[in-house]
Design a protein around this motif. Sequence first.
Motif, PDB file in Angstrom:
ATOM      1  N   VAL A 234       1.003  -1.182  -0.005  1.00 57.21           N
ATOM      2  CA  VAL A 234      -0.091  -0.163   0.118  1.00 57.21           C
ATOM      3  C   VAL A 234       0.846   1.148  -0.054  1.00 57.21           C
ATOM      4  CG1 VAL A 234      -1.975  -1.034   0.938  1.00 57.21           C
ATOM      5  CG2 VAL A 234      -0.186  -0.127   2.573  1.00 57.21           C
ATOM      6  N   ASP A 235       2.109   1.163   0.415  1.00 53.74           N
ATOM      7  CA  ASP A 235       3.043   2.472   0.452  1.00 53.74           C
ATOM      8  C   ASP A 235       3.798   2.499  -1.001  1.00 53.74           C
ATOM      9  OD1 ASP A 235       2.381   2.729   3.135  1.00 53.74           O
ATOM     10  OD2 ASP A 235       3.953   1.196   3.544  1.00 53.74           O
ATOM     11  N   GLY A 236       3.466   1.677  -2.064  1.00 53.36           N
ATOM     12  CA  GLY A 236       4.286   1.756  -3.273  1.00 53.36           C
ATOM     13  C   GLY A 236       4.885   0.745  -3.532  1.00 53.36           C
ATOM     14  N   ILE A 237       5.940   0.706  -4.421  1.00 57.57           N
ATOM     15  CA  ILE A 237       6.732  -0.305  -4.914  1.00 57.57           C
ATOM     16  C   ILE A 237       8.215  -0.080  -4.696  1.00 57.57           C
ATOM     17  CG2 ILE A 237       7.336  -1.804  -7.251  1.00 57.57           C
ATOM     18  CD1 ILE A 237       4.559  -0.423  -8.474  1.00 57.57           C
ATOM     19  N   VAL A 238       8.642  -1.581  -4.550  1.00 60.88           N
ATOM     20  CA  VAL A 238      10.127  -1.701  -4.269  1.00 60.88           C
ATOM     21  C   VAL A 238      10.765  -2.631  -5.233  1.00 60.88           C
ATOM     22  CG1 VAL A 238      12.197  -2.230  -2.752  1.00 60.88           C
ATOM     23  CG2 VAL A 238      10.092  -0.951  -1.703  1.00 60.88           C
ATOM     24  N   VAL A 239      11.664  -2.177  -6.003  1.00 62.09           N
ATOM     25  CA  VAL A 239      12.174  -2.882  -7.015  1.00 62.09           C
ATOM     26  C   VAL A 239      13.790  -3.282  -6.722  1.00 62.09           C
ATOM     27  CG1 VAL A 239      13.016  -2.963  -9.337  1.00 62.09           C
ATOM     28  CG2 VAL A 239      10.906  -1.900  -9.065  1.00 62.09           C
ATOM     29  N   GLN A 240      14.164  -4.549  -6.258  1.00 70.27           N
ATOM     30  CA  GLN A 240      15.206  -5.019  -5.920  1.00 70.27           C
ATOM     31  C   GLN A 240      16.235  -5.543  -7.048  1.00 70.27           C
ATOM     32  OE1 GLN A 240      15.729  -6.955  -2.033  1.00 70.27           O
ATOM     33  NE2 GLN A 240      17.126  -8.273  -2.980  1.00 70.27           N
ATOM     34  N   ASP A 241      17.496  -5.205  -7.381  1.00 71.85           N
ATOM     35  CA  ASP A 241      18.069  -5.381  -8.457  1.00 71.85           C
ATOM     36  C   ASP A 241      19.294  -6.603  -7.906  1.00 71.85           C
ATOM     37  OD1 ASP A 241      20.590  -4.351  -7.063  1.00 71.85           O
ATOM     38  OD2 ASP A 241      20.405  -2.566  -8.212  1.00 71.85           O
ATOM     39  N   GLY A 242      19.928  -7.318  -8.814  1.00 70.51           N
ATOM     40  CA  GLY A 242      20.943  -8.322  -8.441  1.00 70.51           C
ATOM     41  C   GLY A 242      21.919  -7.912  -7.420  1.00 70.51           C
ATOM     42  N   ALA A 243      22.141  -6.718  -7.093  1.00 69.98           N
ATOM     43  CA  ALA A 243      23.196  -6.534  -6.309  1.00 69.98           C
ATOM     44  C   ALA A 243      22.460  -6.141  -4.931  1.00 69.98           C
ATOM     45  CB  ALA A 243      24.141  -5.221  -6.752  1.00 69.98           C
ATOM     46  N   GLY A 244      21.310  -6.226  -4.799  1.00 67.23           N
ATOM     47  CA  GLY A 244      20.714  -5.962  -3.421  1.00 67.23           C
ATOM     48  C   GLY A 244      20.148  -4.281  -3.308  1.00 67.23           C
ATOM     49  N   SER A 245      20.477  -3.673  -4.241  1.00 65.08           N
ATOM     50  CA  SER A 245      19.923  -2.187  -4.173  1.00 65.08           C
ATOM     51  C   SER A 245      18.374  -2.213  -4.472  1.00 65.08           C
ATOM     52  CB  SER A 245      20.559  -1.169  -5.456  1.00 65.08           C
ATOM     53  OG  SER A 245      21.938  -1.201  -5.177  1.00 65.08           O
ATOM     54  N   ARG A 246      17.986  -1.274  -3.533  1.00 60.00           N
ATOM     55  CA  ARG A 246      16.250  -1.135  -3.698  1.00 60.00           C
ATOM     56  C   ARG A 246      15.916  -0.067  -4.339  1.00 60.00           C
ATOM     57  NH1 ARG A 246      13.739  -4.388   0.149  1.00 60.00           N
ATOM     58  NH2 ARG A 246      12.255  -2.603   0.798  1.00 60.00           N
ATOM     59  N   HIS A 247      14.955  -0.117  -5.325  1.00 60.31           N
ATOM     60  CA  HIS A 247      14.733   1.246  -6.055  1.00 60.31           C
ATOM     61  C   HIS A 247      13.032   1.654  -5.688  1.00 60.31           C
ATOM     62  CE1 HIS A 247      18.338   1.049  -8.271  1.00 60.31           C
ATOM     63  NE2 HIS A 247      18.187  -0.186  -8.255  1.00 60.31           N
ATOM     64  N   HIS A 248      12.639   2.614  -5.269  1.00 61.38           N
ATOM     65  CA  HIS A 248      11.307   2.883  -5.139  1.00 61.38           C
ATOM     66  C   HIS A 248      10.554   3.566  -6.203  1.00 61.38           C
ATOM     67  CE1 HIS A 248      11.666   2.036  -0.681  1.00 61.38           C
ATOM     68  NE2 HIS A 248      13.143   2.600  -0.791  1.00 61.38           N
ATOM     69  N   ALA A 249       9.298   3.211  -6.404  1.00 63.14           N
ATOM     70  CA  ALA A 249       8.543   3.512  -7.447  1.00 63.14           C
ATOM     71  C   ALA A 249       7.276   3.575  -7.282  1.00 63.14           C
ATOM     72  CB  ALA A 249       8.859   2.704  -8.698  1.00 63.14           C
ATOM     73  N   ASP A 250       6.202   4.260  -8.036  1.00 60.37           N
ATOM     74  CA  ASP A 250       4.737   4.185  -8.012  1.00 60.37           C
ATOM     75  C   ASP A 250       4.298   3.311  -8.920  1.00 60.37           C
ATOM     76  OD1 ASP A 250       4.684   6.618  -6.275  1.00 60.37           O
ATOM     77  OD2 ASP A 250       5.593   7.786  -7.852  1.00 60.37           O
ATOM     78  N   GLU A 251       5.065   3.265  -9.999  1.00 58.51           N
ATOM     79  CA  GLU A 251       4.673   2.522 -11.229  1.00 58.51           C
ATOM     80  C   GLU A 251       6.032   1.559 -11.606  1.00 58.51           C
ATOM     81  OE1 GLU A 251       1.528   2.171 -12.007  1.00 58.51           O
ATOM     82  OE2 GLU A 251       0.771   4.007 -11.010  1.00 58.51           O
ATOM     83  N   VAL A 252       5.787   0.476 -12.381  1.00 59.38           N
ATOM     84  CA  VAL A 252       7.037  -0.391 -12.844  1.00 59.38           C
ATOM     85  C   VAL A 252       6.545  -0.762 -14.114  1.00 59.38           C
ATOM     86  CG1 VAL A 252       8.359  -2.583 -12.555  1.00 59.38           C
ATOM     87  CG2 VAL A 252       7.922  -0.859 -10.548  1.00 59.38           C
TER      88      VAL A 252
END
Length: 452
Positions: A234-252
């Motif tokens: 409900v707070d949004g989207i978190v996209v995680q990449d292969g290195a473990g970094s987290r990217h916050h987004a409203d849409e993917v």
Amino acid sequence: MRVVVAGAGLAGLTAAVELVQAGAEVTVLEARGRVGGRMHGVRLDDGLVVDGGAAYLGIRHTELLRLVRECGLEVVSTPMSGDSTFLLSGRTTTTASRVPPLDAVALGDLFDKLEELVGQVRPDAPWLSPNAEPRDRLTVAQWLAEHLGHPDARTFFPLFLGEMMAADPSAISVLHMAFYLNSGGGIRYLNAFEGGAQQWRIDGGAHRLCEVLADRLGDRVRLGQPVSRIEQNVDGIVVQDGAGSRHHADEVVVAMPPLLAQRIDFRPGLRTPRATPATGRGCAVKVHLGYPAPIWREHGLSGWSVSTNGPLLSTVDDSPPDDSAGVLTGFVTGAAASAFSALSATGQRDAVLAHVGRLFPRLPRPTKYAVTDWLSDPHSMGCYAALFGPGDWLSLGPTLTEPHGHVHFAGTETSMEYFGLMEGAIRSGRRVAAELIRGDAAIPTSEEALAR
């Protein structure tokens, strides 16, 4: 609006550019160390780059041609002047026609049957076509055994299917074959050079188009960052990449081939899959042979060839427009691609050179040689496009473009127009960008529904 785009191929880059122009905050994550996806420039010699992936376009590819012009690029003709060469059952012949010296009545009957199939499929929704269910359950190999009795038709058909779709007849459904041929503009258009889908190439290589788009995006494109997980709440989207970094987004936007998209850890999980166990890899390997000049033309040959035995089931003249070098591109497709991919590098080279020696005995040994093996590429899992096997259109088709919450899907395999082609990739990217810019409602995930 914050948008993460997973995949820096033509579809993802097209979507990203349009979203940036609309004011969105965009990040593009790409697993490879380059942009372009299945559009890949291979350096054959100093100053000479050839298309290791997607290459050809025609007059009906209107969105692609418009984008080429917008990016300041040019198209060049695919040269086809001269005789064709055929190596059929160990015998080499040349003819002015592109039609192989096989029984004309049998080939005519084959194409009549194919045209009938193609005409009965709905290009906008193949799963709703007449007889969709039995045709989606039937493999093309089974159809071939039931409908083609003449040995010349049986000999030619796998070569035709390999050239058109990079597919083995046993790997795809009849519905997929009929849809693909319809979506691409029909058999005659797809198979033609002059006036057809193979009329032009992008000068300097198709990959240049993606490089120009990536330059417009600048540091929004991040290479070497494969997407491994997409988590929505409900707070949004978190996209995680292969290195473990987290990217916050409203849409993917997931702009990947289906087999790769299926590997992402979606949380909540997908309601319907992006691929099934029947979904296959496009079976294509491209081989480039370099010469000081297009020497075959001196012997009245076009460089176009078709062979019943591999590894090169077809070749085409892809020399640069100034004839500063000669380039023969060989296509290894279908079952032959799987066998070729399993060989050692030395085994591949020996097989290719022996084959070219039989095809063009008057040519000297090539001075340059390169292989682009899409079957073994972990970031594409095949080329030209994914192969929909038995049952795939019935199970995957209705939800190919349906969002998963705030996750949207692009890529040439989501396009009902020009599926599998660069044109389809662009149209899919523009479709997704338009959805987000308009603010089309997302389809709730199970977790969003629970939160209410």
